[in-house]
Design an enzyme around this catalytic site. Structure first.
Site, PDB file in Angstrom:
ATOM      1  N   ASP A 155       7.445  15.938 -47.185  1.00  0.00           N
ATOM      2  CA  ASP A 155       7.518  14.851 -46.130  1.00  0.00           C
ATOM      3  C   ASP A 155       8.422  15.180 -44.915  1.00  0.00           C
ATOM      4  OD1 ASP A 155       9.705  14.928 -47.241  1.00  0.00           O
ATOM      5  OD2 ASP A 155      10.087  12.699 -48.183  1.00  0.00           O
TER       6      ASP A 155
ATOM      7  N   ASP B 216      22.791  20.018 -51.726  1.00  0.00           N
ATOM      8  CA  ASP B 216      22.785  18.703 -52.517  1.00  0.00           C
ATOM      9  C   ASP B 216      22.759  18.938 -54.225  1.00  0.00           C
ATOM     10  OD1 ASP B 216      20.370  20.208 -52.882  1.00  0.00           O
ATOM     11  OD2 ASP B 216      19.138  18.849 -51.746  1.00  0.00           O
TER      12      ASP B 216
ATOM     13  N   HIS C  68      11.662  16.519 -45.288  1.00  0.00           N
ATOM     14  CA  HIS C  68      12.990  16.422 -45.535  1.00  0.00           C
ATOM     15  C   HIS C  68      13.346  17.732 -45.757  1.00  0.00           C
ATOM     16  CE1 HIS C  68      11.964  16.060 -50.223  1.00  0.00           C
ATOM     17  NE2 HIS C  68      12.854  16.992 -49.953  1.00  0.00           N
TER      18      HIS C  68
ATOM     19  N   GLU D 152      15.897  12.156 -46.414  1.00  0.00           N
ATOM     20  CA  GLU D 152      14.672  11.794 -46.385  1.00  0.00           C
ATOM     21  C   GLU D 152      14.103  11.373 -44.670  1.00  0.00           C
ATOM     22  OE1 GLU D 152      12.699  12.497 -48.630  1.00  0.00           O
ATOM     23  OE2 GLU D 152      13.372  11.759 -50.445  1.00  0.00           O
TER      24      GLU D 152
HETATM   25  C1  GLP Z   1      14.119  19.267 -53.171  1.00  0.00           C
HETATM   26  C2  GLP Z   1      15.488  20.113 -52.461  1.00  0.00           C
HETATM   27  C3  GLP Z   1      15.145  20.422 -51.132  1.00  0.00           C
HETATM   28  C4  GLP Z   1      13.786  21.440 -51.467  1.00  0.00           C
HETATM   29  C5  GLP Z   1      12.775  20.558 -51.573  1.00  0.00           C
HETATM   30  C6  GLP Z   1      11.516  21.454 -51.770  1.00  0.00           C
HETATM   31  O1  GLP Z   1      13.794  17.969 -52.557  1.00  0.00           O
HETATM   32  N1  GLP Z   1      16.289  18.959 -52.308  1.00  0.00           N
HETATM   33  O2  GLP Z   1      16.194  21.073 -50.774  1.00  0.00           O
HETATM   34  O3  GLP Z   1      13.640  21.830 -50.036  1.00  0.00           O
HETATM   35  O4  GLP Z   1      12.972  19.907 -52.854  1.00  0.00           O
HETATM   36  O5  GLP Z   1      11.273  21.689 -52.822  1.00  0.00           O
HETATM   37  P1  GLP Z   1      10.289  22.983 -53.342  1.00  0.00           P
HETATM   38  O6  GLP Z   1      10.764  24.179 -52.921  1.00  0.00           O
HETATM   39  O7  GLP Z   1      10.170  22.951 -54.927  1.00  0.00           O
HETATM   40  O8  GLP Z   1       8.915  22.397 -52.780  1.00  0.00           O
END
Ligand code: GLP
Length: 259
Positions: free
Chosen positions: A135, A68, A137, A142
């Site tokens: 959440d 992304d 995702h 989302e």
């Molecule tokens: C972002 C990314 C996701 C990732 C998520 C969790 O939203 N787009 O790919 O899995 O954050 O992030 P973290 O690992 O910092 O909790």
């Protein structure tokens, strides 16, 4: 789904690094899907540590694809996912920028179909590293995202913007829109490797692994995939009803059959 509850975040990082390295040894021209966010960072550090100590395979033939990208940040902004992944892992592994691909934020309308075409041209993703949002995702899909979705523009929830505000100077600087691989796009990868650590992920992990298949928890789509590995530290595994069983299954396997 192979669910592996481990004791520590260090163990998660080591096993994730083992999985990436094994792929690259077997297939030096592998297509490696990388996730941003803090969860995979210890695994990336471990890969870099091994690479720098000379015991790792060469990454010269590898291509990387990102899940992304934010929309609306100036090119080269340190929080673009392209800049983040270069800083966190690909630069140190010696993978040049032109072998690292991401959806193109300069052309949001065409970026989705262009990225799908690129993934096809690369022959698909061999191993996709994933984190999970609080959440549920995956990438930036989302809650409510179609389980059949492909790469496209999405609007972030306020929860995700708040979660990601720590990377920006102020909460308002977090972009509202992003480009993200869809859930079906992610599901095309041949092996999915989800890493989750910390108590803030425990509910999302339990919903994804043991809850119903539902767009309300996008990561529950993992249940449809034939080859998923979920590496968890003790805190992230704390809400799983069947954690003991998963531990037992993993411990009972011969080493060559694990992951
Ligand atoms: C972002 C990314 C996701 C990732 C998520 C969790 O939203 N787009 O790919 O899995 O954050 O992030 P973290 O690992 O910092 O909790």
């Amino acid at each position: 789904m192979e669910v592996v509850p481990l004791h520590s975040a260090d163990e998660v990082a080591r096993l994730a690094a083992d999985t990436v390295e094994r792929l690259v040894r077997e297939r030096p021209d592998a297509v490696l899907g990388l996730a941003t966010g803090s969860s995979p960072v210890p695994a990336y550090r471990e890969l870099v540590r091994r690479h720098e100590s000379g015991v790792a395979p060469s990454y010269a033939g590898v291509r990387c694809v990102l899940l992304d990208e934010y929309l609306g940040l100036p090119a080269g902004h340190p929080q673009t996912y392209r800049a983040t992944i270069a800083r966190d892992v690909t630069d140190a592994l010696g993978i040049p920028a032109d072998r690292v691909h991401a959806p193109d934020p300069a052309d949001p309308e065409r970026a989705g179909s262009a990225y799908e075409a690129l993934l096809g041209d690369l022959g698909g993703v061999d191993l996709q590293v994933l984190g999970i949002g609080t959440d549920g995702h995956l990438a930036f899909n989302e809650p409510g995202s179609s389980l059949g979705s492909r790469t496209r523009v999405k609007t972030l929830t306020e929860q995700t913007r708040a979660d990601n505000a720590r990377f920006f100077g102020a909460p308002d600087e977090v972009p509202r829109h992003v480009l993200t691989q869809g859930l079906a796009t992610i599901g095309d990868a041949r092996h999915l490797l989800l890493v989750a650590t910390g108590a803030s992920k425990a509910d999302a992990v339990a919903a994804a692994v043991e809850g119903p298949l539902t767009a309300s928890c996008p990561a529950s789509v993992l249940q449809l995939h034939p080859h998923v590995t979920v590496l968890l530290d003790a805190a992230a595994a704390a809400r799983l009803a069947n954690a003991e069983h998963y531990r037992h299954v993993y411990a009972g396997k011969p080493a060559w059959q694990r992951l």
